[in-house]
Design an enzyme around this catalytic site. Structure first.
Site, PDB file in Angstrom:
ATOM      1  N   TYR A 150      14.986  -3.049   8.407  1.00 42.96           N
ATOM      2  CA  TYR A 150      14.571  -3.360   7.033  1.00 42.96           C
ATOM      3  C   TYR A 150      13.635  -4.555   7.099  1.00 42.96           C
ATOM      4  O   TYR A 150      13.914  -5.528   7.812  1.00 42.96           O
ATOM      5  CB  TYR A 150      15.797  -3.694   6.177  1.00 42.96           C
ATOM      6  N   ASP A 252       9.918  -9.424  13.272  1.00 45.68           N
ATOM      7  CA  ASP A 252      10.497  -9.831  12.002  1.00 45.68           C
ATOM      8  C   ASP A 252      11.813 -10.534  12.322  1.00 45.68           C
ATOM      9  O   ASP A 252      12.824  -9.898  12.592  1.00 45.68           O
ATOM     10  CB  ASP A 252      10.719  -8.604  11.113  1.00 45.68           C
ATOM     11  N   LYS A 280      14.911 -16.671   5.074  1.00 45.78           N
ATOM     12  CA  LYS A 280      16.352 -16.991   5.085  1.00 45.78           C
ATOM     13  C   LYS A 280      16.650 -18.433   5.531  1.00 45.78           C
ATOM     14  O   LYS A 280      16.450 -19.351   4.766  1.00 45.78           O
ATOM     15  CB  LYS A 280      17.109 -15.955   5.914  1.00 45.78           C
TER      16      LYS A 280
END
Ligand code: PMP
Length: 444
Positions: A150, A252, A280
């Site tokens: 994702y 990522d 994050k």
């Protein structure tokens, strides 16, 4: 399960009434669908250290930590101080501000292969712009992503992160599955999908589309199928192949970055990507993303080159202050050592419990990330193996833990537990006994 749901409803009456009001105003009652589950989500009141309290006064040990955002514990005083100091000076100026370059210097120390970074506001924006920069650099349009990864909800990448059984195509050449209505067909056709942990399959795709592929984007450790680790030599092979076919390699590291090692998976596995995506942990609890790129690729970014990247809120001073405080004052080498030791303790404890229980399941993880996949397989290395996990059993387990005061992770089998520097061995031991009790209840 019914008894857990009944117990949950008894414990969360205020949450229920807040939710009943919220569904009138927000689609699904929530700001993002990942926060909801049946029968309704519980509402946060406050959080401190490793704990969260809901509006009904229930206390939870938190291992979701906002899907991996929180690494220094909730309401960490170092972060709070940095945020308060910034707020007193002003929230946002529309002018450059000194701390931006200080934070990038810290990121470059951790990711020495990167020459420059630009800030965004989220992981999604970060992966979106990375693709644009890679396309600008190579002059090609297509990108390759891994099945089961994702990367955010924008048009190029809302593809094959969790394709349904029967719609996946052959394992060696997955059929791209578009997860959202509203994505233009012409956009989606630029995204190709490869299986994780299969360098041969990736080479076939790159060979076939050599003239068209700008970038391979991947989570070097997939954190969106539980935790899937790269097999020995796989990331090195991907690095070799992307060089061979003149393709930009984008890691990522929105989940792994600044978490599993100071320099994330790139440092942990010793493989240098051309672009790295962070979010994050980076914002210390505030919205902040960043993408870093090597010298040549950075020079594509306007005003150095012609690839546009703009944003009113980019490098928001409060987010940058929080991120700088976390990275430079909390996340020392000792902090990583502690996080990793706690991760080992949690994983070992989970494995011991599962072994005693005889339940077919696999504990996977790395550093301060851990998950249980209720799955018959011995080793889970890609999406097609992970999707065979028992999702219904997972939800019962998750709810059983919630009713005993532990948020093991987000309410979905494909998330994972993450630790913070505020967690203690005693939190973990208490959690392990909750897991043990829940699994015993579920199998008795
Ligand atoms: N990349 C990865 C690996 C992620 O796990 C996520 C979110 N969980 C994103 C990108 C998107 O980040 P955001 O939700 O901040 O847009």
């Amino acid at each position: 399960m019914n008894t857990y749901v009944e117990e949950y409803i008894k414990r969360t009456r205020k949450s229920k009434s807040l939710y009943e009001e919220a569904v009138k105003h927000l689609p699904g009652g929530v700001a993002t669908p990942i926060r909801t589950f049946d029968p309704y989500p519980f509402y946060a009141a406050r959080a401190k250290g490793s704990k969260i309290w809901d509006v009904d006064g229930n206390e939870y040990i938190d291992y979701n930590n906002c899907y991996g955002v929180i690494i220094a514990g909730h309401a960490n005083p170092v972060v709070e101080k940095a945020v308060k100091e910034q707020i007193e000076k002003g929230l946002i100026f529309g002018l450059p501000e000194e701390k931006e370059a200080l934070l990038v210097k810290e990121l470059k120390r951790r990711y020495p292969m990167m020459d420059m970074f630009r800030f965004t506001n989220s992981g999604s924006e970060t992966t979106m712009y990375s693709l644009r920069i890679a396309r600008a650099y190579t002059g090609k349009d297509k990108i390759v992503k891994m099945e089961g990864s994702y990367h955010g909800s924008h048009d190029y990448l809302m593809i094959s992160h969790q394709p349904p059984l029967g719609k996946m195509g052959p394992a060696w050449a997955p059929t791209p599955f578009v997860h959202s209505d509203g994505i233009p067909k012409d956009t989606a056709k630029n995204t190709l999908v490869a299986p994780f942990n299969d360098a041969g399959a990736l080479e076939n795709i790159l060979r076939k589309h050599e003239a068209e592929v700008a970038a391979v984007i991947m989570e070097p450790v997939i954190g969106n199928c539980g935790v899937l680790l790269p097999e020995k030599g796989y990331l090195e092979d991907v690095r070799t192949l992307t060089r061979k076919y003149n393709v930009v390699l984008i890691f990522d590291e929105v989940k792994t970055g600044l978490r599993i090692a100071p320099g994330g998976a790139s440092e942990y596995f010793g493989v240098d990507p051309d672009i790295v995506c962070l979010a994050k942990v980076l914002g210390g609890g505030m919205s902040l993303g960043a993408f870093g790129a090597t010298k040549d690729i950075s020079s594509e970014i306007f005003p150095l080159g012609g690839a546009m990247h703009f944003g009113t809120y980019n490098g928001h001073p409060v987010s940058v202050a929080a991120g700088l405080a976390v990275l430079t004052q909390v996340l020392t080498d000792e902090a990583y050592e502690k996080l990793n030791l706690l991760g080992d303790r949690l994983r070992k404890g989970m494995r011991d419990i599962l072994e005693r229980s005889g339940i077919p399941a696999k504990v996977q993880g790395i550093g301060s990330m851990a998950t249980i996949l209720f799955n018959e397989l011995d080793q889970i290395t890609n999406y097609r193996e992970a999707i065979r996990s028992d999702k219904e059993f997972f939800m019962k387990y998750w709810m059983g833990c919630v009713t005993k005061g532990v948020i093991m992770m987000g309410p979905k089998w494909s998330e994972e537990s993450v630790l913070t520097t505020a967690h203690t061995e005693s939190d973990i031991d208490q959690t392990l006994s909750v897991i043990d009790d829940t699994l015993k209840e579920l199998t008795s």
